[in-house]
Design an enzyme around this catalytic site. Structure first.
Site, short mmCIF file in Angstrom:
data_model
loop_
_atom_site.label_atom_id
_atom_site.label_comp_id
_atom_site.label_asym_id
_atom_site.label_seq_id
_atom_site.Cartn_x
_atom_site.Cartn_y
_atom_site.Cartn_z
N GLU A 40 -3.85 27.36 52.32
CA GLU A 40 -3.57 26.02 52.23
C GLU A 40 -5.02 25.50 52.29
OE1 GLU A 40 -3.57 25.21 56.87
OE2 GLU A 40 -3.36 23.59 56.73
N LYS A 108 2.57 18.77 54.88
CA LYS A 108 2.30 18.75 56.34
C LYS A 108 2.86 18.33 57.41
CE LYS A 108 -1.08 21.62 59.14
NZ LYS A 108 -2.20 22.34 58.33
N CYS A 148 1.16 26.53 57.42
CA CYS A 148 0.31 26.53 58.79
C CYS A 148 0.70 25.67 60.08
CB CYS A 148 -0.76 26.15 58.35
SG CYS A 148 -2.35 27.23 59.17
N1 LIG Z 1 -4.90 25.09 60.69
C1 LIG Z 1 -3.83 24.93 61.34
O1 LIG Z 1 -3.02 24.14 60.49
C2 LIG Z 1 -2.87 26.11 61.98
C3 LIG Z 1 -4.08 26.99 63.10
O2 LIG Z 1 -5.04 27.75 62.37
C4 LIG Z 1 -2.83 27.42 63.87
O3 LIG Z 1 -1.85 26.95 64.24
O4 LIG Z 1 -4.22 28.25 65.36
#
Ligand SMILES: NC(=O)CC(=O)C(=O)O
Length: 269
Positions: A40, A108, A148
């Site tokens: 990401e 996202k 994520c």
């Molecule tokens: N970084 C993210 O989008 C999500 C995350 O770190 C988590 O759900 O914990």
């Protein structure tokens, strides 16, 4: 086919991030990787104060590099960056094919807004806007794309599962949510009978957001897992799913008369 996951040590030096991606994707291709997953926001430190500075249009410098690298190495390349479009910022995963063609953009869908007192507060929505569509693409199998926090929403995985064999999530969990949930969420895909792959940045203890690392590939069992340092992990995506879907045929056993998970809008792919 062989899936490669690059756990990149992301720094504040964008040019260095991009040149390392070139080198590591070439290395992954040399090991037979045909689909390569990057973390990401791999061109930028992960944090709301960085997104506007590192954001680019698509196409732009970073995605031009992805296109070239996908073409040079004849593979599919997947990874997210901060994107600027129409005055708004998104966390966007671009997928390039072996001719260097842009196959899709997944923005996202679920922004990472959490507040765990004394541990971590993170509000992506302070700077980012959400995407509004589901995204799949076809390579050796059909692949569903999330980023994520999208992984926490089981409904998305359930919808992808109807047509996908592999789900990929560039991600950056942290030192609070990583040990608690990172592997568990991926293994929950056991219920969906899909492979799931996550790509995290390598851990940098000096960063303002310390990523958990531990990029992983699961098919219910963990079949490949990184530590917290920069590395590439590989997984061979095999016949397993066809077998397990036949042996434990939950997709035809669902009680559609009692419950349903339905997409309100169809996305790209
Ligand atoms: N970084 C993210 O989008 C999500 C995350 O770190 C988590 O759900 O914990």
């Amino acid at each position: 086919f062989r899936l490669a996951v690059v756990q990149l040590q992301v720094s504040s030096d964008k040019a260095n991030n991009l040149s390392k991606v070139r080198r590591l994707v070439k290395e992954a291709a040399g090991q037979g990787g045909k689909v390569v997953l990057l973390p990401e926001c791999f061109n930028s430190p992960y944090g709301t104060s960085f997104f506007s500075k590192y954001a680019e249009k698509i196409p732009g410098e970073t995605t031009q590099m992805l296109s070239e690298v996908a073409k040079e190495n004849k593979l599919h390349l997947v990874g997210s960056i901060p994107e600027e479009d129409g005055g708004k910022l998104y966390n966007t995963c671009a997928v390039f094919g072996p001719e260097g063609e842009l196959i899709l953009k997944h923005r996202k869908i679920h922004l990472f807004d959490i507040d765990v007192p004394g541990k971590i507060r993170f509000q992506e929505s302070e700077t980012l806007s959400p995407g509004n569509s589901l995204s799949t693409f076809d390579t050796f199998c059909r692949v569903g794309v999330g980023i994520c926090y999208d992984m926490r929403f089981a409904e998305l995985a359930q919808l992808y599962n109807r047509k996908c064999q592999l789900l990929v999530y560039p991600g950056a969990f942290n030192m609070t949510t990583g040990p608690a949930h990172w592997e568990l969420l991926q293994r929950a895909a056991l219920d969906n009978q899909t492979y799931v792959a996550t790509a995290s940045p390598a851990r940098d203890e000096a960063a303002s957001y310390v990523a958990w690392g531990h990029s992983t590939v699961v098919n219910g069992e963990v079949i490949a897992k990184a530590g917290h340092e920069e590395s590439i992990i590989y997984a061979d995506i095999l016949q397993y799913l066809a077998d397990v879907r036949q042996q434990i045929p939950i997709s035809s056993q669902r009680r559609d008369d009692l419950y349903a998970v339905t997409a309100v809008q169809q996305g790209s792919g």
